[in-house]
Design a protein around this motif. Structure first.
Motif, PDB file in Angstrom:
ATOM      1  N   LEU A 123    -103.525 -72.615 -98.446  1.00 26.30           N
ATOM      2  CA  LEU A 123    -103.655 -74.016 -98.048  1.00 26.30           C
ATOM      3  C   LEU A 123    -104.805 -74.635 -98.834  1.00 26.30           C
ATOM      4  O   LEU A 123    -105.984 -74.466 -98.507  1.00 26.30           O
ATOM      5  N   TYR A 124    -104.448 -75.346 -99.877  1.00 29.61           N
ATOM      6  CA  TYR A 124    -105.365 -75.883-100.877  1.00 29.61           C
ATOM      7  C   TYR A 124    -105.567 -77.367-100.574  1.00 29.61           C
ATOM      8  O   TYR A 124    -104.657 -78.173-100.742  1.00 29.61           O
ATOM      9  N   LEU A 125    -106.757 -77.708-100.105  1.00 32.24           N
ATOM     10  CA  LEU A 125    -107.057 -79.098 -99.761  1.00 32.24           C
ATOM     11  C   LEU A 125    -107.642 -79.838-100.960  1.00 32.24           C
ATOM     12  O   LEU A 125    -108.601 -79.376-101.578  1.00 32.24           O
ATOM     13  N   VAL A 126    -107.047 -80.982-101.282  1.00 32.07           N
ATOM     14  CA  VAL A 126    -107.594 -81.874-102.304  1.00 32.07           C
ATOM     15  C   VAL A 126    -108.187 -83.076-101.578  1.00 32.07           C
ATOM     16  O   VAL A 126    -107.475 -83.792-100.871  1.00 32.07           O
TER      17      VAL A 126
ATOM     18  N   GLN B 171    -112.178 -75.519 -90.468  1.00 27.20           N
ATOM     19  CA  GLN B 171    -111.971 -74.853 -89.190  1.00 27.20           C
ATOM     20  C   GLN B 171    -110.489 -74.699 -88.872  1.00 27.20           C
ATOM     21  O   GLN B 171    -110.087 -73.757 -88.188  1.00 27.20           O
ATOM     22  N   GLY B 172    -109.668 -75.619 -89.392  1.00 28.37           N
ATOM     23  CA  GLY B 172    -108.223 -75.543 -89.166  1.00 28.37           C
ATOM     24  C   GLY B 172    -107.519 -74.514 -90.023  1.00 28.37           C
ATOM     25  O   GLY B 172    -106.351 -74.194 -89.765  1.00 28.37           O
ATOM     26  N   GLY B 173    -108.200 -74.013 -91.067  1.00 32.09           N
ATOM     27  CA  GLY B 173    -107.592 -72.939 -91.846  1.00 32.09           C
ATOM     28  C   GLY B 173    -107.466 -73.185 -93.332  1.00 32.09           C
ATOM     29  O   GLY B 173    -106.857 -72.365 -94.038  1.00 32.09           O
ATOM     30  N   VAL B 174    -108.020 -74.274 -93.847  1.00 33.44           N
ATOM     31  CA  VAL B 174    -107.979 -74.521 -95.295  1.00 33.44           C
ATOM     32  C   VAL B 174    -108.613 -73.338 -96.027  1.00 33.44           C
ATOM     33  O   VAL B 174    -109.684 -72.857 -95.646  1.00 33.44           O
ATOM     34  N   THR B 175    -107.956 -72.871 -97.098  1.00 35.46           N
ATOM     35  CA  THR B 175    -108.425 -71.669 -97.801  1.00 35.46           C
ATOM     36  C   THR B 175    -109.046 -71.952 -99.164  1.00 35.46           C
ATOM     37  O   THR B 175    -109.662 -71.077 -99.760  1.00 35.46           O
ATOM     38  N   LEU B 176    -108.887 -73.175 -99.670  1.00 30.15           N
ATOM     39  CA  LEU B 176    -109.423 -73.553-100.978  1.00 30.15           C
ATOM     40  C   LEU B 176    -109.586 -75.066-100.984  1.00 30.15           C
ATOM     41  O   LEU B 176    -108.726 -75.785-100.461  1.00 30.15           O
ATOM     42  N   VAL B 177    -110.691 -75.559-101.562  1.00 34.47           N
ATOM     43  CA  VAL B 177    -110.956 -76.994-101.563  1.00 34.47           C
ATOM     44  C   VAL B 177    -111.207 -77.467-102.988  1.00 34.47           C
ATOM     45  O   VAL B 177    -111.950 -76.835-103.747  1.00 34.47           O
ATOM     46  N   GLN B 178    -110.573 -78.587-103.327  1.00 34.14           N
ATOM     47  CA  GLN B 178    -110.853 -79.271-104.588  1.00 34.14           C
ATOM     48  C   GLN B 178    -111.468 -80.634-104.269  1.00 34.14           C
ATOM     49  O   GLN B 178    -110.868 -81.425-103.531  1.00 34.14           O
ATOM     50  N   VAL B 179    -112.650 -80.891-104.815  1.00 29.40           N
ATOM     51  CA  VAL B 179    -113.287 -82.201-104.656  1.00 29.40           C
ATOM     52  C   VAL B 179    -112.780 -83.114-105.763  1.00 29.40           C
ATOM     53  O   VAL B 179    -112.995 -82.845-106.946  1.00 29.40           O
ATOM     54  N   ARG B 180    -112.110 -84.182-105.356  1.00 31.96           N
ATOM     55  CA  ARG B 180    -111.565 -85.134-106.334  1.00 31.96           C
ATOM     56  C   ARG B 180    -112.189 -86.502-106.062  1.00 31.96           C
ATOM     57  O   ARG B 180    -112.021 -87.066-104.981  1.00 31.96           O
ATOM     58  N   GLU B 181    -112.907 -87.017-107.037  1.00 29.39           N
ATOM     59  CA  GLU B 181    -113.596 -88.309-106.915  1.00 29.39           C
ATOM     60  C   GLU B 181    -113.325 -89.113-108.185  1.00 29.39           C
ATOM     61  O   GLU B 181    -114.096 -89.102-109.131  1.00 29.39           O
ATOM     62  N   LYS B 182    -112.214 -89.821-108.212  1.00 26.61           N
ATOM     63  CA  LYS B 182    -111.817 -90.554-109.417  1.00 26.61           C
ATOM     64  C   LYS B 182    -112.659 -91.801-109.667  1.00 26.61           C
ATOM     65  O   LYS B 182    -112.827 -92.217-110.815  1.00 26.61           O
TER      66      LYS B 182
ATOM     67  N   ALA C 116    -106.079 -87.926 -94.216  1.00 27.86           N
ATOM     68  CA  ALA C 116    -105.830 -89.191 -93.517  1.00 27.86           C
ATOM     69  C   ALA C 116    -105.619 -89.002 -92.021  1.00 27.86           C
ATOM     70  O   ALA C 116    -105.396 -89.980 -91.301  1.00 27.86           O
ATOM     71  N   SER C 117    -105.704 -87.784 -91.544  1.00 26.82           N
ATOM     72  CA  SER C 117    -105.463 -87.513 -90.127  1.00 26.82           C
ATOM     73  C   SER C 117    -106.704 -87.800 -89.284  1.00 26.82           C
ATOM     74  O   SER C 117    -107.839 -87.514 -89.693  1.00 26.82           O
ATOM     75  N   ASP C 118    -106.481 -88.323 -88.078  1.00 25.03           N
ATOM     76  CA  ASP C 118    -107.571 -88.487 -87.118  1.00 25.03           C
ATOM     77  C   ASP C 118    -108.034 -87.138 -86.581  1.00 25.03           C
ATOM     78  O   ASP C 118    -109.144 -87.031 -86.041  1.00 25.03           O
ATOM     79  N   ARG C 119    -107.168 -86.129 -86.708  1.00 22.56           N
ATOM     80  CA  ARG C 119    -107.477 -84.786 -86.216  1.00 22.56           C
ATOM     81  C   ARG C 119    -107.214 -83.779 -87.346  1.00 22.56           C
ATOM     82  O   ARG C 119    -106.236 -83.048 -87.331  1.00 22.56           O
ATOM     83  N   PRO C 120    -108.074 -83.737 -88.354  1.00 26.36           N
ATOM     84  CA  PRO C 120    -107.830 -82.885 -89.519  1.00 26.36           C
ATOM     85  C   PRO C 120    -107.760 -81.396 -89.187  1.00 26.36           C
ATOM     86  O   PRO C 120    -107.040 -80.649 -89.851  1.00 26.36           O
ATOM     87  N   GLU C 121    -108.486 -80.963 -88.178  1.00 25.58           N
ATOM     88  CA  GLU C 121    -108.402 -79.546 -87.807  1.00 25.58           C
ATOM     89  C   GLU C 121    -106.996 -79.209 -87.318  1.00 25.58           C
ATOM     90  O   GLU C 121    -106.427 -78.176 -87.696  1.00 25.58           O
ATOM     91  N   GLU C 122    -106.426 -80.072 -86.496  1.00 18.03           N
ATOM     92  CA  GLU C 122    -105.065 -79.844 -86.010  1.00 18.03           C
ATOM     93  C   GLU C 122    -104.049 -79.940 -87.156  1.00 18.03           C
ATOM     94  O   GLU C 122    -103.098 -79.162 -87.218  1.00 18.03           O
ATOM     95  N   ALA C 123    -104.260 -80.900 -88.044  1.00 21.42           N
ATOM     96  CA  ALA C 123    -103.334 -81.067 -89.176  1.00 21.42           C
ATOM     97  C   ALA C 123    -103.332 -79.828 -90.058  1.00 21.42           C
ATOM     98  O   ALA C 123    -102.264 -79.328 -90.460  1.00 21.42           O
ATOM     99  N   ALA C 124    -104.522 -79.312 -90.378  1.00 26.05           N
ATOM    100  CA  ALA C 124    -104.606 -78.095 -91.180  1.00 26.05           C
ATOM    101  C   ALA C 124    -104.033 -76.914 -90.420  1.00 26.05           C
ATOM    102  O   ALA C 124    -103.348 -76.048 -91.003  1.00 26.05           O
ATOM    103  N   GLY C 125    -104.287 -76.865 -89.118  1.00 29.89           N
ATOM    104  CA  GLY C 125    -103.763 -75.763 -88.311  1.00 29.89           C
ATOM    105  C   GLY C 125    -102.255 -75.724 -88.277  1.00 29.89           C
ATOM    106  O   GLY C 125    -101.652 -74.640 -88.323  1.00 29.89           O
ATOM    107  N   ARG C 126    -101.607 -76.901 -88.194  1.00 33.18           N
ATOM    108  CA  ARG C 126    -100.136 -76.936 -88.201  1.00 33.18           C
ATOM    109  C   ARG C 126     -99.594 -76.374 -89.505  1.00 33.18           C
ATOM    110  O   ARG C 126     -98.622 -75.603 -89.517  1.00 33.18           O
TER     111      ARG C 126
END
Length: 526
Positions: free
Chosen positions: A10-13, A34-45, A204-214
């Motif tokens: 689960l790669y979060l951008v 906390q929801g389970g994201v395993t890799l993060v990419q910081v994107r700031e265009k 864009a989720s109000d509940r990002p932990e739940e969104a990542a968990g799903r």
């Protein structure tokens, strides 16, 4: 190359512009971790260097607390300054070889790929992973390349064969589409994705932990899930004769289950054969609903037990698209019958649109139809009919196609072959009169949908596969039961040809008893 194992699941951008009003960026990122994201990419265009540096450093510190690698989009200088775990570059950015020479040993380098050639070059250049996309249209960035589509990923993945390069898909992936992407994005060698990259569904989720968990729930269950194959474990299988006896007993038992359970079968099917299909469904003991309006699909998916999509007469393709998605979402069987798909480019396009949108449980077709699906020229079609010698090795063909499509494949013909990608069952029952009535293939699809509905089970609280239940058994049972009923109908004294055969066939389906079925079955494991 990386000095540690990287989990690309689960790669979060990131994208601060997508945050809901009042949502703090770092709070959202931590909740995602906390929801389970395993890799993060910081994107700031749009951020300046100083602002980007500040955001990247804080993101790196936060990810480090959760043991999650952080990758910087495009900016090698920012990655060096914060000691990031790696960099992701686009096709127009700094070449991978130069990035590799600048970054510390062990840094992760990823590259965006939209086609086969870009993937080949990424492997040759020493990329650690590729991001394949966009899979679906997306509003998170302006697209300058064509949409890849789910079914287009396989050819790109093939370029990774023999390498250690990983792959993630990106673009329009969310909790609704992720399962279709995981199932459908497979190469001919069965090379699958290593993960999915997600932006708006989490950010864009109000509940990002739940969104990542799903999303993680589906990813984990998909990888851990195993399908039942005729009730027989892959290891320690009994002798073939014992397996045949067990399978025959299961087929007879499922015939009774159809009649006792009385499943409701939704059919979007060939109008030429709709009446026959409905009557055959009733004869099995199930109930048909022949509905095509897109507006009805959400309600019908909630009450029906399975779906048949037959493209024999192509109308209401929007209804087909919506229905498949809805039945996938409710984890109910979807049977796809690509009738006459080789007859026109339009039919081929519709088939690809459907299979990019949802995951079939079973695909049934004759040699010509399945050859088009597989991209093979070994079998030919003319209209809705298959002609020529067919496949030299039909068992290997259905096994390979089932693995690629991640579903049960049923190849119909003088002999029928059914596979889930491991087991192949050859079916030898049937009668020539079945091929002389309009819609015999269509009623075959209706029968499979009825038996799949009866065989399906509750997926439980963690649905990671489109359907739970033995769909190989259901498909074998439906085809053999129909073929045996055809043999019995053809032997009746009141049958003189195709005109009298069809009503006799419906009668024999309704009268078929488990003991008679068991005594007549002719099948073999290949």
């Amino acid at each position: 190359m990386p000095t540690r194992t990287v989990d690309y699941s689960l790669y979060l951008v990131t994208s601060r512009a997508l945050l809901p009003p009042g949502q703090d960026y770092l709070e959202s990122l931590e909740a995602s971790l906390q929801g389970g994201v395993t890799l993060v990419q910081v994107r700031e265009k749009d951020a300046g260097t100083k602002e980007f540096l500040d955001i990247a450093r804080k993101s790196k510190d936060l990810c480090a607390r959760y043991g999650v690698p952080l990758i910087v989009n495009d900016r090698v200088d920012i990655a060096l300054a914060i000691e990031a775990d790696g960099v992701h570059v686009g096709q127009e950015d700094m070449p991978i070889q130069i990035v590799r020479s600048i970054l510390p040993p062990g840094s992760i380098i990823g590259v965006s790929c939209n086609n086969v050639e870009q993937a080949r070059q990424a492997v040759e250049s020493g990329a650690d992973y590729i991001g394949i996309g966009a899979i679906y249209p997306t509003a998170t960035k302006e697209l300058t390349q064509p949409i890849v589509t789910v079914r287009g990923v396989g050819a790109i993945l093939s370029q990774l064969d023999g390498s250690n390069v990983k792959a993630v898909a990106i673009g329009g992936i969310n909790s609704t589409t992720v399962l279709r992407v995981l199932h459908g994005a497979v190469s001919t060698s069965c090379r699958a994705l290593d993960g999915v990259a997600v932006v708006s569904d989490i950010v864009a989720s109000d509940r990002p932990e739940e969104a990542a968990g799903r999303l993680m729930q589906v990813l984990r269950a998909f990888r851990e899930g195993t399908s039942s194959r005729c009730g027989l474990a892959l290891e320690n299988r009994p002798p073939t004769d014992t397996r045949k006896t067990l399978l025959i007993d299961q087929i007879a038992s499922l015939l009774e289950t159809v009649r006792s359970r009385k499943p409701l079968v939704h059919q979007i099917t060939n109008v030429v054969a709709a009446t026959q299909s409905a009557n055959v469904t009733l004869a099995w003991g199930a109930s048909p609903i022949m509905a095509t309006a897109p507006e009805e699909m959400p309600d019908l998916a909630n009450v029906c037990d399975s779906l048949l999509v037959n493209i024999g007469t192509l109308r209401q393709t929007e209804g087909m698209l919506i229905a498949g998605r809805r039945y996938n979402a409710t984890y109910k069987p979807v049977v796809f019958d690509p009738v006459g798909v080789g007859a026109s480019q339009y039919r081929k396009g519709v088939m690809n649109d459907l299979l990019n949108a949802w995951a079939p449980t079973v695909i049934k077709g004759n040699a010509g139809e399945l050859a088009v699906l597989a991209g093979s020229d070994e079998a030919k079609s003319r209209g809705v009919d298959s002609f020529g010698a067919g496949f030299k090795d039909p068992a290997s063909f259905v096994r390979s196609l089932a693995r690629k499509e991640r579903c049960v494949i049923a190849l119909t013909g003088p002999k029928d072959y059914v596979s889930d990608g491991d087991v192949v069952v050859e079916l030898s029952n049937g009668h020539p009169l079945l091929g002389e009535i309009t819609g015999s293939g269509c009623i075959g699809g209706s029968s499979i949908a009825a038996f799949c509905a009866a065989a399906s089970t509750d997926p439980g609280p963690v649905p990671g596969r489109p359907v739970c239940g033995d769909m190989l058994l259901a498909t074998v049972a439906a085809i053999t039961s129909l073929n045996v009923a055809g043999e019995l109908a053809a032997a009746r004294a009141d049958v003189a040809g195709p005109g009298s055969f069809l009503p006799a066939l419906i009668d024999e389906i309704s009268l078929l008893r488990p003991d008679v079925l068991k005594s007549r079955l002719r099948l073999d494991f290949i």
